[in-house]
Design a protein around this motif. Structure first.
Motif, PDB file in Angstrom:
ATOM      1  N   LEU A 173       4.063  -5.128  13.302  1.00 32.08           N
ATOM      2  CA  LEU A 173       2.689  -5.130  12.798  1.00 32.08           C
ATOM      3  C   LEU A 173       1.759  -5.950  13.678  1.00 32.08           C
ATOM      4  N   ALA A 174       2.224  -7.120  14.115  1.00 26.95           N
ATOM      5  CA  ALA A 174       1.369  -8.040  14.870  1.00 26.95           C
ATOM      6  C   ALA A 174       1.114  -7.582  16.298  1.00 26.95           C
ATOM      7  N   ASP A 203       9.225  -1.918   1.462  1.00 22.86           N
ATOM      8  CA  ASP A 203       8.282  -2.567   0.545  1.00 22.86           C
ATOM      9  C   ASP A 203       8.800  -3.941   0.114  1.00 22.86           C
ATOM     10  N   SER A 204      10.097  -4.052  -0.121  1.00 22.39           N
ATOM     11  CA  SER A 204      10.676  -5.333  -0.525  1.00 22.39           C
ATOM     12  C   SER A 204      10.556  -6.361   0.593  1.00 22.39           C
ATOM     13  N   HIS A 205      10.786  -5.938   1.825  1.00 20.89           N
ATOM     14  CA  HIS A 205      10.637  -6.859   2.953  1.00 20.89           C
ATOM     15  C   HIS A 205       9.190  -7.343   3.079  1.00 20.89           C
ATOM     16  N   ILE A 206       8.229  -6.434   2.896  1.00 26.93           N
ATOM     17  CA  ILE A 206       6.817  -6.815   2.978  1.00 26.93           C
ATOM     18  C   ILE A 206       6.478  -7.834   1.887  1.00 26.93           C
ATOM     19  N   LYS A 207       6.972  -7.617   0.675  1.00 29.62           N
ATOM     20  CA  LYS A 207       6.713  -8.562  -0.410  1.00 29.62           C
ATOM     21  C   LYS A 207       7.260  -9.946  -0.077  1.00 29.62           C
ATOM     22  N   ARG A 208       8.463  -9.978   0.502  1.00 30.24           N
ATOM     23  CA  ARG A 208       9.049 -11.275   0.848  1.00 30.24           C
ATOM     24  C   ARG A 208       8.298 -11.940   1.996  1.00 30.24           C
ATOM     25  N   ASP A 221      -3.519 -13.347   3.594  1.00 29.18           N
ATOM     26  CA  ASP A 221      -3.756 -11.939   3.295  1.00 29.18           C
ATOM     27  C   ASP A 221      -3.760 -11.092   4.564  1.00 29.18           C
ATOM     28  N   ALA A 222      -3.052 -11.548   5.590  1.00 29.42           N
ATOM     29  CA  ALA A 222      -3.098 -10.875   6.894  1.00 29.42           C
ATOM     30  C   ALA A 222      -2.315  -9.572   6.919  1.00 29.42           C
ATOM     31  N   ILE A 223      -1.379  -9.378   5.995  1.00 27.50           N
ATOM     32  CA  ILE A 223      -0.636  -8.121   5.933  1.00 27.50           C
ATOM     33  C   ILE A 223      -1.269  -7.260   4.850  1.00 27.50           C
ATOM     34  N   GLU A 224      -1.919  -6.205   5.265  1.00 32.56           N
ATOM     35  CA  GLU A 224      -2.687  -5.367   4.349  1.00 32.56           C
ATOM     36  C   GLU A 224      -1.926  -4.080   4.018  1.00 32.56           C
ATOM     37  N   GLY A 230       0.597   3.084   4.739  1.00 30.47           N
ATOM     38  CA  GLY A 230       1.528   2.100   5.254  1.00 30.47           C
ATOM     39  C   GLY A 230       0.933   0.701   5.217  1.00 30.47           C
ATOM     40  N   TYR A 231       1.174  -0.072   6.263  1.00 29.40           N
ATOM     41  CA  TYR A 231       0.735  -1.460   6.332  1.00 29.40           C
ATOM     42  C   TYR A 231       0.116  -1.745   7.690  1.00 29.40           C
ATOM     43  N   ARG A 232      -0.719  -2.792   7.723  1.00 31.37           N
ATOM     44  CA  ARG A 232      -1.271  -3.226   9.002  1.00 31.37           C
ATOM     45  C   ARG A 232      -1.489  -4.722   8.978  1.00 31.37           C
ATOM     46  N   PHE A 233      -1.496  -5.316  10.182  1.00 31.42           N
ATOM     47  CA  PHE A 233      -1.835  -6.725  10.333  1.00 31.42           C
ATOM     48  C   PHE A 233      -3.331  -6.804  10.569  1.00 31.42           C
ATOM     49  N   ALA A 234      -4.027  -7.594   9.771  1.00 29.49           N
ATOM     50  CA  ALA A 234      -5.485  -7.636   9.807  1.00 29.49           C
ATOM     51  C   ALA A 234      -5.996  -8.135  11.161  1.00 29.49           C
ATOM     52  N   GLU A 235      -7.043  -7.507  11.628  1.00 28.71           N
ATOM     53  CA  GLU A 235      -7.705  -7.955  12.858  1.00 28.71           C
ATOM     54  C   GLU A 235      -8.530  -9.198  12.569  1.00 28.71           C
ATOM     55  N   GLY A 236      -8.654 -10.050  13.616  1.00 29.19           N
ATOM     56  CA  GLY A 236      -9.504 -11.223  13.492  1.00 29.19           C
ATOM     57  C   GLY A 236      -8.911 -12.340  12.664  1.00 29.19           C
TER      58      GLY A 236
END
Length: 236
Positions: A173-174, A203-208, A221-224, A230-236
């Protein structure tokens, strides 16, 4: 030198069959019938990775993991029954690197082992004598810093302890902030083999991951989540 895999299970058939398959793949194996038999040996002479059943007599897999984690960071994969969701959650929360539900394919076990050993730099040097792959460069994204060579993650300078699988998902993600990664893409990043992992696992890994970062920063809140994408790492 061949990577050493410790197998812990009270089912002799599983121990024997897995051991034979792993040895055919170039690993060395050590076999234990329960957690109590394994604990001292694993602490005195740590293997490169442990594959352990959860439900065992004398000392179960969760207690074995707890005792090991007091003194050793050795990676561990749990073998579980399909109805052991609570045990899976407890094991992952305690620091297990992954779990595989029984009945399982031997190919899946090998793929998970190779993925974890690859990340922890414990795989064998290529048979042709070529140099190992170069180490990934550190990643800095705002308050996040990741050092793949040392398997270290910090947020605002505070260490965040991740399992191997969590690290690989976060790294994926990063690497490209703002870019949405589907569950399938995160599966590929985490397991690096053509194996099936269901959506619930990602999903379980993301929650952890979120929970661990929020222990350092309650406002993390950087993992959106992009619902349906799916998921993304927030910009900025």
């Amino acid at each position: 030198m061949a990577a050493s895999i410790a197998l812990v299970d009270d089912d002799r058939n599983i121990l024997t069959s897995l051991s034979l398959v792993l040895q055919a793949e170039g690993f060395t194996t050590r076999l234990y019938a329960d957690g109590e038999a394994a604990l001292k040996a694993l602490l005195d002479n740590p293997p490169d990775l442990v594959v352990s059943d959860i439900k065992m007599p004398r000392m179960d897999g969760l207690e074995l993991l707890r005792r090991l984690r007091e003194k050793s960071p050795v990676p561990m994969i749990f073998l579980t029954s399909k109805d052991d969701e609570l045990d899976e959650a407890l094991g992952l929360a305690m620091g297990a690197d992954d779990y595989i539900a029984k009945p399982f394919s031997q190919r899946l076990v090998i793929a998970r082992i190779r993925a974890i050993l690859r990340r922890t730099e414990l795989t064998q040097r290529p048979a042709d004598g070529s140099a190992p792959e170069p180490q990934a460069e550190p990643i800095v994204r705002g308050r996040l810093a990741m050092d793949p060579a040392r398997h270290r993650v910090t947020w605002d300078g505070h260490d965040v302890t991740l399992t191997v699988t969590e690290f690989m998902i976060l790294e994926s993600l990063a690497q490209r902030p703002g870019v949405v990664k589907s569950r399938s893409q995160l599966m590929d990043a985490a397991y690096q083999e053509d194996v099936y992992v269901d959506d619930r696992t990602i999903d379980s890994h993301i929650k952890r991951l979120r929970r661990k970062f929020r222990e350092s920063d309650p406002e993390f809140d950087a993992i959106e989540t992009l619902y349906g994408a799916g998921y993304r790492f927030a910009e900025g």
